[in-house]
Design a protein around this motif. Structure first.
Motif, mmCIF file in Angstrom:
data_model
loop_
_atom_site.group_PDB
_atom_site.id
_atom_site.type_symbol
_atom_site.label_atom_id
_atom_site.label_comp_id
_atom_site.label_asym_id
_atom_site.label_seq_id
_atom_site.Cartn_x
_atom_site.Cartn_y
_atom_site.Cartn_z
ATOM 1 N N GLY A 1 52.871 31.036 17.724
ATOM 2 C CA GLY A 1 54.060 30.033 17.936
ATOM 3 C C GLY A 1 55.310 30.553 17.332
ATOM 4 N N MET A 2 55.373 31.333 16.199
ATOM 5 C CA MET A 2 56.589 31.978 15.662
ATOM 6 C C MET A 2 57.148 32.801 16.496
ATOM 7 S SD MET A 2 54.565 32.280 11.841
ATOM 8 C CE MET A 2 55.975 32.988 10.714
ATOM 9 N N LEU B 1 63.023 28.855 31.180
ATOM 10 C CA LEU B 1 61.778 28.946 30.454
ATOM 11 C C LEU B 1 60.708 29.084 31.322
ATOM 12 C CD1 LEU B 1 62.621 26.491 27.531
ATOM 13 C CD2 LEU B 1 62.649 29.008 27.651
ATOM 14 N N ASP B 2 59.922 30.125 31.583
ATOM 15 C CA ASP B 2 58.613 30.061 32.526
ATOM 16 C C ASP B 2 57.447 29.854 31.656
ATOM 17 O OD1 ASP B 2 56.978 30.209 34.704
ATOM 18 O OD2 ASP B 2 57.974 32.081 35.521
ATOM 19 N N GLU B 3 56.907 28.889 31.526
ATOM 20 C CA GLU B 3 55.716 28.534 30.784
ATOM 21 C C GLU B 3 55.724 28.959 29.299
ATOM 22 O OE1 GLU B 3 52.786 27.190 31.879
ATOM 23 O OE2 GLU B 3 52.841 27.185 34.145
ATOM 24 N N PRO B 4 56.890 28.855 28.536
ATOM 25 C CA PRO B 4 56.973 29.353 27.463
ATOM 26 C C PRO B 4 55.910 28.928 26.168
ATOM 27 C CG PRO B 4 58.440 27.549 27.592
ATOM 28 C CD PRO B 4 57.851 27.757 28.849
ATOM 29 N N PHE B 5 55.230 27.690 26.373
ATOM 30 C CA PHE B 5 54.371 27.369 25.486
ATOM 31 C C PHE B 5 53.009 27.381 25.918
ATOM 32 C CE2 PHE B 5 58.618 24.491 24.969
ATOM 33 C CZ PHE B 5 59.249 25.521 24.383
ATOM 34 N N GLY B 6 52.789 27.746 27.057
ATOM 35 C CA GLY B 6 51.412 27.656 27.777
ATOM 36 C C GLY B 6 50.479 28.271 26.812
ATOM 37 N N SER C 1 48.032 22.952 20.779
ATOM 38 C CA SER C 1 48.543 21.658 21.362
ATOM 39 C C SER C 1 49.569 21.253 20.015
ATOM 40 C CB SER C 1 47.856 20.537 21.648
ATOM 41 O OG SER C 1 46.919 20.210 20.503
ATOM 42 N N PHE C 2 49.326 21.505 18.954
ATOM 43 C CA PHE C 2 49.872 21.011 17.779
ATOM 44 C C PHE C 2 51.246 21.849 17.481
ATOM 45 C CE2 PHE C 2 51.099 21.212 13.280
ATOM 46 C CZ PHE C 2 51.530 19.748 13.009
ATOM 47 N N THR C 3 51.193 23.199 17.952
ATOM 48 C CA THR C 3 52.274 24.154 17.635
ATOM 49 C C THR C 3 53.195 23.868 18.761
ATOM 50 O OG1 THR C 3 51.069 25.647 16.717
ATOM 51 C CG2 THR C 3 52.933 26.663 17.692
#
Ligand code: ATP
Ligand code: MG
Length: 265
Positions: free
Chosen positions: A148-149, A168-173, A177-179
């Motif tokens: 996440g960092m 942004l292409d799926e940046p958090f995929g 879920s919390f992060t």
């Protein structure tokens, strides 16, 4: 007053240059993105979402149709764009600060000013790190940071040169879920403050509904836009909006469009 910033006009793209429908990765896509807006693109895997991002950044030219940015046809790589992807692309041998300063080092736009006035750019990078909760990590290396960092740092790098468009292409995929929710809020706040235009590719319908003003749903390959949803929830949006019926209803409706797209294939 809204201004068209990016326009795709009847854009089709095949990776082999063929104009046959069966070779197209995306087919006859029309969309308009307003300046300062947040647009999300959702759709099944392989439907051409990343392809669309490549078209918008000028990394790929359309086989048919036109891409316009600020009313000018895009005919090559566009400057003034920041990008971040699912996999962190931070350079392992550079510390976080040096990673974030990279756009200034590689862009011809900053060739002289960066060397002349490095302290100003460092200050800017540190301010951004502070804003995303990474104060004190500037001398750390990417591998010393959590996933996440690292994504926070990637987004800093994408934004440090104040691009007018953030892709942004799926940046958090790849995050838990919390992060992921923390980063949604970070992005919400950064955009509210800095007013850049965002184009987000995501599989996550809640993410799209929470962050976006406009959601485009794509069909399976060849990708076409099969539905456009205007998200009218007021801003600033609280993360708790996810539990409100209007939100769950919207997500459910989007899920229905994706399901229909898959079944039609
Ligand atoms: N460089 C390439 N050369 C040839 N075909 C490609 C290339 N990149 C993508 N494709 C094809 O184009 C289609 C769309 O790919 P794209 O990567 O845009 O899909 P996507 O919607 O981003 O998928 P995912 O959700 O899995 O990331 C796919 O069928 C893919 O195989
Ligand atoms: Mg993709």
């Amino acid at each position: 007053m809204s201004l068209p910033f990016i326009e795709l006009e009847n854009v089709s793209l095949s990776y082999n240059g063929s104009e046959r429908l069966e070779d197209m990765a995306i087919h006859e896509v029309n969309l308009t993105i307003e300046k300062g807006s947040f647009t999300a693109v959702v759709g099944p895997s392989g439907c051409g979402k990343s392809t669309m991002m490549k078209l918008l950044s000028g990394l790929q030219a359309p086989t048919l149709g036109y891409v316009f940015m600020n009313n000018r046809e895009v005919s090559g790589p566009v400057s003034g764009i920041g990008m971040a992807f699912q996999k962190s692309t931070l350079l392992a041998w550079r510390n976080i600060l040096d990673n974030i300063l990279l756009p200034f080092e590689v862009s011809p736009d900053y060739e002289y000013s960066y060397r002349r006035d490095k302290a100003k750019f460092v200050k800017k990078a540190l301010a951004l790190l502070d804003k995303v909760g990474l104060k004190g990590y500037e001398k750390h290396f990417p591998w010393e940071l959590s996933g996440g960092m690292q994504q926070r740092a990637s987004i800093c790098r994408a934004l440090v040169h104040e691009p007018s468009l953030l892709i942004l292409d799926e940046p958090f995929g790849a995050l838990d879920s919390f992060t992921r929710e923390e980063l949604w809020m970070m992005l919400r706040d950064l955009q509210a403050e800095q007013k850049f235009t965002v184009l987000l590719v995501t599989h996550d319908l809640e993410e799209a509904a929470f962050l976006a003003d406009d959601i485009y749903v794509m069909s399976t390959r060849p990708g076409r836009i099969i539905h456009e949803e205007k998200v009218t929830f007021e801003r600033p949006r609280s993360i708790d909006i996810r539990y409100e019926p209007k939100f769950t209803h919207l997500v459910q409706e989007l899920r229905g469009h994706i399901k229909a797209a898959k079944e039609a294939a």
